[in-house]
Design a protein around this motif. Structure first.
Motif, PDB file in Angstrom:
ATOM      1  N   THR A  32       0.479  -1.466   0.137  1.00 54.03           N
ATOM      2  CA  THR A  32       0.260   0.137  -0.034  1.00 54.03           C
ATOM      3  C   THR A  32       0.485   1.476   0.262  1.00 54.03           C
ATOM      4  OG1 THR A  32      -1.750  -1.201   1.616  1.00 54.03           O
ATOM      5  CG2 THR A  32      -2.295   0.853   1.084  1.00 54.03           C
ATOM      6  N   LEU A  33       1.686   1.734   0.972  1.00 54.37           N
ATOM      7  CA  LEU A  33       2.321   2.443   0.571  1.00 54.37           C
ATOM      8  C   LEU A  33       3.787   2.681  -0.469  1.00 54.37           C
ATOM      9  CD1 LEU A  33       3.535   4.870   2.458  1.00 54.37           C
ATOM     10  CD2 LEU A  33       5.388   3.459   3.577  1.00 54.37           C
ATOM     11  N   GLY A  34       3.809   1.366  -0.895  1.00 54.13           N
ATOM     12  CA  GLY A  34       4.906   1.399  -1.609  1.00 54.13           C
ATOM     13  C   GLY A  34       4.029   1.748  -3.264  1.00 54.13           C
ATOM     14  N   LEU A  35       2.791   2.229  -3.799  1.00 50.79           N
ATOM     15  CA  LEU A  35       2.124   2.395  -4.264  1.00 50.79           C
ATOM     16  C   LEU A  35       1.742   3.377  -4.710  1.00 50.79           C
ATOM     17  CD1 LEU A  35       0.321   1.391  -6.726  1.00 50.79           C
ATOM     18  CD2 LEU A  35      -1.790   0.781  -5.608  1.00 50.79           C
ATOM     19  N   THR A  36       1.172   4.187  -2.965  1.00 48.55           N
ATOM     20  CA  THR A  36       0.203   5.306  -3.223  1.00 48.55           C
ATOM     21  C   THR A  36       1.618   6.770  -2.594  1.00 48.55           C
ATOM     22  OG1 THR A  36       0.557   5.083  -0.755  1.00 48.55           O
ATOM     23  CG2 THR A  36      -1.684   5.003  -2.654  1.00 48.55           C
ATOM     24  N   ALA A  37       2.177   6.289  -2.355  1.00 45.55           N
ATOM     25  CA  ALA A  37       3.541   7.150  -1.549  1.00 45.55           C
ATOM     26  C   ALA A  37       4.946   7.265  -3.164  1.00 45.55           C
ATOM     27  CB  ALA A  37       4.192   6.925   0.163  1.00 45.55           C
ATOM     28  N   CYS A  38       5.158   5.779  -2.410  1.00 42.94           N
ATOM     29  CA  CYS A  38       6.172   5.811  -3.392  1.00 42.94           C
ATOM     30  C   CYS A  38       6.243   5.807  -5.053  1.00 42.94           C
ATOM     31  CB  CYS A  38       6.580   4.187  -3.122  1.00 42.94           C
ATOM     32  SG  CYS A  38       7.380   4.076  -1.370  1.00 42.94           S
ATOM     33  N   ALA A  39       5.300   5.341  -6.009  1.00 48.31           N
ATOM     34  CA  ALA A  39       4.932   5.586  -6.949  1.00 48.31           C
ATOM     35  C   ALA A  39       3.754   6.477  -7.685  1.00 48.31           C
ATOM     36  CB  ALA A  39       4.837   4.431  -7.133  1.00 48.31           C
ATOM     37  N   LEU A  40       2.354   6.654  -7.235  1.00 47.58           N
ATOM     38  CA  LEU A  40       1.460   7.763  -7.544  1.00 47.58           C
ATOM     39  C   LEU A  40       1.606   8.974  -7.231  1.00 47.58           C
ATOM     40  CD1 LEU A  40      -1.630   5.293  -7.232  1.00 47.58           C
ATOM     41  CD2 LEU A  40      -0.236   5.882  -9.329  1.00 47.58           C
ATOM     42  N   MET A  41       2.414   9.020  -5.608  1.00 47.92           N
ATOM     43  CA  MET A  41       2.760  10.453  -5.575  1.00 47.92           C
ATOM     44  C   MET A  41       3.635  11.171  -6.179  1.00 47.92           C
ATOM     45  SD  MET A  41       2.109  11.427  -1.699  1.00 47.92           S
ATOM     46  CE  MET A  41       4.213  12.221  -1.096  1.00 47.92           C
ATOM     47  N   PRO A  42       4.636  10.588  -6.395  1.00 48.02           N
ATOM     48  CA  PRO A  42       5.703  11.069  -7.011  1.00 48.02           C
ATOM     49  C   PRO A  42       5.242  11.367  -8.609  1.00 48.02           C
ATOM     50  CG  PRO A  42       6.665   9.649  -5.397  1.00 48.02           C
ATOM     51  CD  PRO A  42       5.220   9.330  -5.456  1.00 48.02           C
ATOM     52  N   LEU A  43       4.854  11.129  -9.034  1.00 47.29           N
ATOM     53  CA  LEU A  43       4.300  11.432 -10.682  1.00 47.29           C
ATOM     54  C   LEU A  43       2.870  11.884 -10.764  1.00 47.29           C
ATOM     55  CD1 LEU A  43       2.983   7.916 -11.756  1.00 47.29           C
ATOM     56  CD2 LEU A  43       5.189   8.984 -12.174  1.00 47.29           C
ATOM     57  N   THR A  44       2.590  12.171  -9.750  1.00 42.65           N
ATOM     58  CA  THR A  44       1.466  13.538  -9.583  1.00 42.65           C
ATOM     59  C   THR A  44       2.486  14.223  -8.575  1.00 42.65           C
ATOM     60  OG1 THR A  44       0.318  12.958  -7.190  1.00 42.65           O
ATOM     61  CG2 THR A  44      -0.463  11.970  -8.961  1.00 42.65           C
ATOM     62  N   THR A  45       3.039  15.063  -8.516  1.00 36.06           N
ATOM     63  CA  THR A  45       3.903  16.432  -7.684  1.00 36.06           C
ATOM     64  C   THR A  45       4.610  16.548  -8.698  1.00 36.06           C
ATOM     65  OG1 THR A  45       5.167  14.812  -6.022  1.00 36.06           O
ATOM     66  CG2 THR A  45       2.886  15.355  -5.410  1.00 36.06           C
ATOM     67  N   GLY A  46       5.511  16.048  -9.639  1.00 35.88           N
ATOM     68  CA  GLY A  46       6.318  16.194 -10.252  1.00 35.88           C
ATOM     69  C   GLY A  46       7.853  15.353 -10.015  1.00 35.88           C
ATOM     70  N   THR A  47       7.635  14.616  -8.852  1.00 34.45           N
ATOM     71  CA  THR A  47       9.105  14.500  -8.238  1.00 34.45           C
ATOM     72  C   THR A  47       9.403  13.237  -8.789  1.00 34.45           C
ATOM     73  OG1 THR A  47       8.232  15.016  -6.048  1.00 34.45           O
ATOM     74  CG2 THR A  47      10.138  13.874  -5.936  1.00 34.45           C
ATOM     75  N   ARG A  48      10.600  13.104  -9.085  1.00 33.58           N
ATOM     76  CA  ARG A  48      11.517  12.296  -9.982  1.00 33.58           C
ATOM     77  C   ARG A  48      11.541  11.142  -8.982  1.00 33.58           C
ATOM     78  NH1 ARG A  48      16.423  11.090  -9.209  1.00 33.58           N
ATOM     79  NH2 ARG A  48      17.149   9.348 -10.406  1.00 33.58           N
ATOM     80  N   LEU A  49      11.614   9.838  -9.905  1.00 33.78           N
ATOM     81  CA  LEU A  49      11.303   8.357  -8.505  1.00 33.78           C
ATOM     82  C   LEU A  49      12.112   7.356  -9.438  1.00 33.78           C
ATOM     83  CD1 LEU A  49       9.347   7.268  -7.413  1.00 33.78           C
ATOM     84  CD2 LEU A  49       8.163   5.784  -8.947  1.00 33.78           C
ATOM     85  N   PHE A  50      12.347   6.859  -8.313  1.00 35.39           N
ATOM     86  CA  PHE A  50      13.646   6.003  -8.097  1.00 35.39           C
ATOM     87  C   PHE A  50      13.011   4.593  -8.026  1.00 35.39           C
ATOM     88  CE2 PHE A  50      17.496   3.040  -8.384  1.00 35.39           C
ATOM     89  CZ  PHE A  50      18.336   3.463  -9.651  1.00 35.39           C
ATOM     90  N   LEU A  51      12.599   3.471  -8.810  1.00 36.12           N
ATOM     91  CA  LEU A  51      11.968   2.338  -7.973  1.00 36.12           C
ATOM     92  C   LEU A  51      13.084   1.365  -8.080  1.00 36.12           C
ATOM     93  CD1 LEU A  51       8.217   2.071  -9.352  1.00 36.12           C
ATOM     94  CD2 LEU A  51       8.921   3.036  -7.264  1.00 36.12           C
ATOM     95  N   TYR A  52      13.817   0.599  -7.644  1.00 32.90           N
ATOM     96  CA  TYR A  52      14.981  -0.762  -7.902  1.00 32.90           C
ATOM     97  C   TYR A  52      14.085  -1.954  -6.947  1.00 32.90           C
ATOM     98  CZ  TYR A  52      18.912  -2.692  -6.904  1.00 32.90           C
ATOM     99  OH  TYR A  52      20.229  -3.183  -6.689  1.00 32.90           O
ATOM    100  N   ALA A  53      14.641  -2.645  -8.333  1.00 30.73           N
ATOM    101  CA  ALA A  53      13.476  -4.177  -7.893  1.00 30.73           C
ATOM    102  C   ALA A  53      13.674  -4.799  -6.531  1.00 30.73           C
ATOM    103  CB  ALA A  53      14.460  -4.730  -9.205  1.00 30.73           C
ATOM    104  N   SER A  54      14.829  -4.829  -6.050  1.00 26.78           N
ATOM    105  CA  SER A  54      14.764  -5.607  -4.628  1.00 26.78           C
ATOM    106  C   SER A  54      15.410  -4.970  -3.857  1.00 26.78           C
ATOM    107  CB  SER A  54      15.772  -6.833  -5.500  1.00 26.78           C
ATOM    108  OG  SER A  54      15.760  -7.459  -4.271  1.00 26.78           O
ATOM    109  N   PRO A  55      14.706  -5.287  -2.083  1.00 23.84           N
ATOM    110  CA  PRO A  55      14.853  -4.355  -1.468  1.00 23.84           C
ATOM    111  C   PRO A  55      15.923  -4.683  -0.729  1.00 23.84           C
ATOM    112  CG  PRO A  55      12.938  -5.182  -1.395  1.00 23.84           C
ATOM    113  CD  PRO A  55      13.030  -5.141  -2.639  1.00 23.84           C
ATOM    114  N   MET A  56      16.626  -6.347  -0.899  1.00 25.99           N
ATOM    115  CA  MET A  56      17.155  -6.708  -0.322  1.00 25.99           C
ATOM    116  C   MET A  56      18.632  -6.265  -0.762  1.00 25.99           C
ATOM    117  SD  MET A  56      14.902  -8.820   1.479  1.00 25.99           S
ATOM    118  CE  MET A  56      15.533  -9.936   2.467  1.00 25.99           C
TER     119      MET A  56
END
Length: 199
Positions: free
Chosen positions: A95-119
């Motif tokens: 839930t936090l990954g989608l709303t805060a980490c993906a959708l919110m940056p897209l709606t605010t113009g924030t640059r987003l870096f998604l990394y495939a593995s948190p490990m």
């Protein structure tokens, strides 16, 4: 007059009527699908999962309105903007990954870096340093590991580190404050339908 012609004409008329009704229903569904009170996610394999201290991940029902409210609340607390860089290794079914980490940056113009593995505890701090991230998201456990593996300058550009998915541990919070001078925020699911931040 052939009796089959009458039936085939009636069948064609009925098919046209059903087709017109179906188009109206489809149009109404498309129109209403954009309404904020409709369900954005529902339980099951595809649903965002809430990982919590209760153990087992749970699929939840989250309406579009709840997602938008989440993003507004988080946006007010986090002060995202176009000059920021957001890094997350949280999965998008979180839930936090989608709303805060993906959708919110897209709606605010924030640059987003998604990394495939948190490990990748040793790799992620270096990436955050190289890409000059200002926001970092992860679970308390993950952020604790990143903090232990990082050089003290790796997180020098991070303005806020947000813990989600589990309660922020005192150990991780103390480590981040002592080593990087960053006061972590705990953002976890309070009622299974929304995210909140605790300082």
């Amino acid at each position: 007059m052939n009796p089959f012609d009458k039936h085939s004409r009636e069948s064609r008329d009925e098919a046209k009527t059903l087709s017109a009704e179906k188009k109206r229903e489809d149009g109404a569904q498309r129109d209403s699908a954009s309404r904020a009170d409709h369900i954005g996610f529902i339980g099951g394999k595809e649903a965002p999962k809430n990982y919590s201290s209760e153990g087992t991940p749970k699929g939840v029902v989250i309406s579009h309105a709840a997602m938008l409210a989440n993003m507004k609340q988080l946006g007010a607390a986090l002060d995202f903007g176009p000059d920021d860089n957001c890094f997350s290794a949280l999965p998008l079914f979180h839930t936090l990954g989608l709303t805060a980490c993906a959708l919110m940056p897209l709606t605010t113009g924030t640059r987003l870096f998604l990394y495939a593995s948190p490990m990748h505890y040793r790799t992620i701090p270096g990436i955050v340093y190289e890409t000059r991230e200002t926001f970092l998201f992860g679970t308390s456990t993950l952020l604790g590991h990143y903090g232990r593996m990082a050089h003290p300058v790796d997180f020098q550009t991070v303005r806020k580190a947000i813990c989600g998915g589990e309660k922020l541990s005192a150990e991780a919070a103390l480590l981040w404050h002592a080593k990087f001078g960053i006061r972590m925020l705990g953002g976890y699911v309070a009622d299974r339908k929304s995210t909140r931040l605790n300082s």
